[in-house]
Every structure is written in C-alpha cells, then in structure tokens.
Design an enzyme around this catalytic site. Structure first.
Site, short mmCIF file in Angstrom:
data_model
loop_
_atom_site.label_atom_id
_atom_site.label_comp_id
_atom_site.label_asym_id
_atom_site.label_seq_id
_atom_site.Cartn_x
_atom_site.Cartn_y
_atom_site.Cartn_z
N HIS A 1 6.13 10.12 1.03
CA HIS A 1 4.77 10.73 1.73
C HIS A 1 4.74 12.13 1.16
CE1 HIS A 1 4.32 7.94 5.36
NE2 HIS A 1 5.08 7.23 4.30
N ARG B 1 7.33 11.07 18.55
CA ARG B 1 8.32 10.03 18.14
C ARG B 1 8.98 10.04 19.39
NH1 ARG B 1 7.45 8.32 12.92
NH2 ARG B 1 6.59 9.99 11.64
N GLU C 1 0.14 -0.90 5.99
CA GLU C 1 1.10 -0.27 6.71
C GLU C 1 0.90 1.24 6.89
OE1 GLU C 1 5.18 1.42 7.65
OE2 GLU C 1 3.61 1.83 5.77
N GLU C 2 0.32 1.73 5.86
CA GLU C 2 0.72 3.17 5.82
C GLU C 2 -0.83 3.81 6.57
OE1 GLU C 2 2.93 4.91 4.82
OE2 GLU C 2 3.57 4.10 3.21
N THR D 1 -15.83 36.72 8.50
CA THR D 1 -15.73 37.16 9.87
C THR D 1 -16.50 36.17 10.66
OG1 THR D 1 -17.13 39.01 9.68
CG2 THR D 1 -14.86 39.51 9.22
N ASP E 1 12.74 -0.77 4.11
CA ASP E 1 11.71 0.23 4.03
C ASP E 1 12.34 1.42 4.83
OD1 ASP E 1 9.23 1.72 3.59
OD2 ASP E 1 8.34 0.69 5.41
N SER F 1 9.62 5.74 12.02
CA SER F 1 9.17 4.72 12.80
C SER F 1 8.49 3.45 11.90
CB SER F 1 7.92 5.14 13.69
OG SER F 1 8.13 6.15 14.43
N ASP G 1 0.88 -1.22 0.02
CA ASP G 1 0.03 -0.07 0.02
C ASP G 1 0.92 1.22 -0.19
OD1 ASP G 1 0.73 -0.51 2.62
OD2 ASP G 1 -0.81 0.87 3.33
#
Length: 469
Positions: free
Chosen positions: A427, A328, A153-154, A315, A180, A399, A88
């Site tokens: 990405h 992370r 995975e994504e 507004t 990866d 990660s 994916d």
C-alpha cells in the site's frame, strides 16, 4: 516431493520473468481509469491458469470486476483446497517516491520492486508455480483444488459475497488457503491464526455555503476544520483508550497463555521503532506493542482535508472539512454494531455550529482459528519444508474481510499462508517481495498440498464438483 522441488529449483529464473509480466499490468481497482487494465489482468490470470494445467477456467462476470475461476478435481478420496487471492492492486501515489516505476518490476538486492509484488500478485503467483510443478512432474495434484481470484479486494470485495452465495454448492471444499499476509520477520517464517476486523467511515462537516474571507467573517461562524479537530480529539483519551460509549463491551480479552507466547517471540521493540522512524511508540496503556497491534482494537484517522493547501497563503475559513477514519476490531466485536456506536457518539460530541454527516464505507469481521487445527498444523510442516525451520504462530493486525466471509457463507476453516515481510511497503511506494521468500514459498506451497493430501478426509469432505460452464 523430491522431483517437484527439483523442478521448482530448476525454474527459479523463469518464475521471476513470468512474475514481472504479471506485475506489469496496472490492475488498480480503486481508480475507474484503470478498469481496462483490471480486465486485462483478469484475462492474463485466466490464461496462466490454463497454461499451468488447471481445468474449467473461466471469467465470471460480476457487477464490478470479473472473478477468475479454475479447478483440478481428479484426486479421488483426497481433501479439496479452495484457494483465494486477488489480482487487483492499490494506487501508486505518491509516484515521485518510487525509486523505479511501479509497474516495471525491478530486482534490487534480491528483492523485486513493483506494485502488487507482496500484495497480492507475488503471493498468489507462488501457488501457480507450485501447482504447475506438481502437474508437470507427476501429472496430477495430491489434492483437489479450486481457485477463485477476485479483482476488488482492495476496494472492499464489493461483489464477492453475492458470488459466494450464488455458487455455494460448487465451492464446497475442506479448507480455504489464502496467501496475503506477512511472515513475522525476515528469517522467521510464521503462520497467522488471527486477524483484526475493520470499520471504515468518512466524516463530512459543512459550516457555510462557500469558503469565507477570514478577516471579514472570522469570529462570526465556526470553522469546520477546527470543529473537526475538536471532534477527533474526543475519540481517545491521553492513554490511548477509545472513548466511544460501549466500544469495548464485546472485546475478547487476551488470554494469559497467549500473552506469554507473544512475549517469547523474537521481537525487538527498539529495532521496530527505528525502522518505523518513530520518535517513540504509543498505544493503549497496559499492553505491549504486539498485544496492541494484534489483540486490541484501534481508532485511527486515515486522512484529512479542508481549506487551502496549495503553495503560498490564502486566508479563508473553509466551508467544509472531511476525515476518513477506521477502527480495527478484535474477535467478538461486530463491525455494524461498532458503526452504530460510533455514529451515536459522533452526534453526541458534534456541536450545532456545523452540519455533520457520516458515510459508512466498508466493514470486515475479525477472525481467529485454533492453532491445533489439523490444517494449520499441516501448514506449519509445509512452511518448515520451504524455509528450513519451524514457524512461529502469531496474529496479524491487518484485516482480510473475506476470511470471515468464507467462514460465514461457506462454513469453511481457513489457513493463512503468507511469505511477505512486514517492511515490504504494501500500500506504499516501493512495494517489494523478497525473492528468497518467494522461492521458499513456492516449495512450501507445493509441500502444503502434499501435507493436506496426506490428511484423512473424514466426515469433513464435501462433494467435489466444478462451477458450471
């Protein structure tokens, strides 16, 4: 290996054309409209495993996208590799920033541009070609191999844990191999021995039942967008240190020896800053850039949404505000504990003028192995054969939650065997993969099987069997 390498070199052009077919399938797991394409990609992947000579190939249904499995288990007395990858890919927006269509793979200046080129189709495809080369030339592999390729995975590998637990006995192996990750730099092959973990959350604020006229109601109610900004600014101090109570309690400190090794790496901070387009680098005081990216935890805002964002003026006082945030994590930090600490701190700093809710989206544990692990050393020798120079050893700031999952559920060590580059826009628009690295990676992957096959199995060997039909 000479015949195998000759076969690989002879078929370089064919590999690129076949990779283009793989990359043409828009297997975007995050968007429901692409579910048929994800399924089609799983079918294409299983057909390719059959074609290159793997056995027991099957699609295993999950509550989400199917897992593709295949194996070759005839190397009696040799170790078993369990190879993991994902078919994916990420969404492609913003589409108008792509220089060529994201699912029409285009070669420019020795690089192939397409979504999934580096993450992760290109990197798993080099293993398909390495397997094919061994089987075509020698009629066999130097190791036993099992492959599992997932389609989620994504989006956090939502169904992988259940699959691993359900098939634990059939997935016995000696080592996990995953491609990866990026190399340290162009022309500097590397082996990654550490990954950061992840906690990802969404913060939602609501002030009123609907947007309000900012003239009629301004000064009467709190503005959720402004409150959200006030909350977020309380997450870090001016030196970049995270202010969440207890956040650093379990952080494994960088060893002096490790910091010294980082210092020896060919890292040009000025070039790094220039390539990023940043006016100045910023991070936690007291640490170098590499130390911050590889060995220290972070808190980042990944997205913000509130109020009117179209052309012109409107507004309003927005009724809602939202932020997506990630942390992370480094070795010894528990993502669930960090989520609890963050939620407690959020409640502490949020005012009563808005309703605040937190959604925990996904987590991943940090991971680290020892450089003197024999499988890591085998990977280093293989990389040298593919790229003509010894690799450096480094950590990675990203990660890959499944690495810790494999260690936790299957009890197996992992080798991260990536050939991407840090600037390949995974990405992001214009994702690409350097074809010299891809071809070197095919040779290195073939050499990896040879190197691991030469390792004595010893007491680590697991019972060899395939998944049941």
């Amino acid at each position: 290996m000479d015949d195998v390498i000759d076969f690989i070199n002879t078929n370089r052009d064919r590999y690129v054309e076949e990779l283009k077919e793989f990359l043409a399938i828009p297997s975007i797991s995050a968007l429901p409209d692409y579910a048929p394409d994800v399924a089609r990609c799983a079918e294409w992947t299983s057909s390719e495993l059959n074609r290159i000579g793997l056995e027991n190939v099957r699609l295993i249904e999950t509550e989400g996208n199917p897992i593709v499995y295949g194996d070759w288990l005839h190397a009696d007395g040799s170790p078993t590799i369990l190879f993991y990858g994902h078919y994916d890919v990420q969404p492609v927006d913003p589409l108008d920033e792509w220089e060529s269509p994201p699912f029409e793979a285009t070669v420019r200046a020795g690089e192939i541009y397409a979504r999934g080129a580096a993450d992760d189709k290109g990197q798993i495809f080099m293993h398909f070609k390495a397997i094919e080369a061994h089987i075509k030339q020698n009629g066999m592999l130097p190791v036993n191999m099992k492959l599992i390729l997932e389609g989620e995975e994504e989006v956090g590998s939502q169904n992988l844990n259940e699959f691993l637990r359900e098939h634990k006995s059939a997935l016995g192996a000696d080592v996990i191999v995953i491609s990866d990750t990026p190399m340290f730099d162009r022309g500097v092959p590397s082996i990654c021995y550490g990954l950061r973990g992840l906690t990802y959350c969404q913060i939602d604020l609501r002030g009123t039942k609907s947007d309000l006229h900012s003239g009629s109601f301004g000064g009467a109610v709190a503005n959720p967008a402004f409150v959200l900004a006030q909350i977020l600014v309380q997450m870090k101090d001016r030196s970049g240190r995270i202010k969440i109570d207890g956040f650093y309690d379990d952080v494994r400190q960088l060893r002096d020896e490790e910091r010294a090794e980082f210092e020896k790496l060919p890292f040009d901070e000025r070039r790094y800053r220039t390539e990023l387009g940043a006016p100045i680098l910023f991070g936690e005081t007291g640490y170098t850039t590499l130390e911050r990216v590889w060995g220290r935890p972070t808190f980042e805002v990944n997205g913000l949404q509130s109020g009117f964002t179209g052309n012109g003026a409107k507004t309003v006082i927005p009724a809602i505000a939202m932020a997506k945030v990630s942390m992370r994590l480094v070795p010894d930090q528990d993502p669930n504990k960090i989520s609890d600490l963050f939620e407690t701190y959020l409640k502490k700093v949020a005012p009563k003028t808005v309703d605040v809710s937190l959604t925990r989206m996904h987590t991943g544990r940090p991971w680290m192995t020892e450089i003197d692990n024999p499988f890591v050393q085998a990977a280093g020798r293989a990389i040298e054969k593919g790229f003509g120079r010894k690799p450096v050893f480094n950590r990675e700031g990203g990660s890959i939650p499944v690495v810790a999952t494999f260690q936790e559920i299957l009890g197996l060590p992992s080798v991260l065997f990536g050939v991407g580059l840090p600037d390949e826009n995974a990405h992001a628009p214009n994702e690409k993969l350097d074809l010299t690295n891809f071809h070197g990676g095919v040779i290195a992957s073939a050499a990896l099987y040879d190197e691991i096959g030469a390792e004595h199995c010893g007491t680590a060997c697991k019972t060899i069997k395939s998944l049941p039909h």
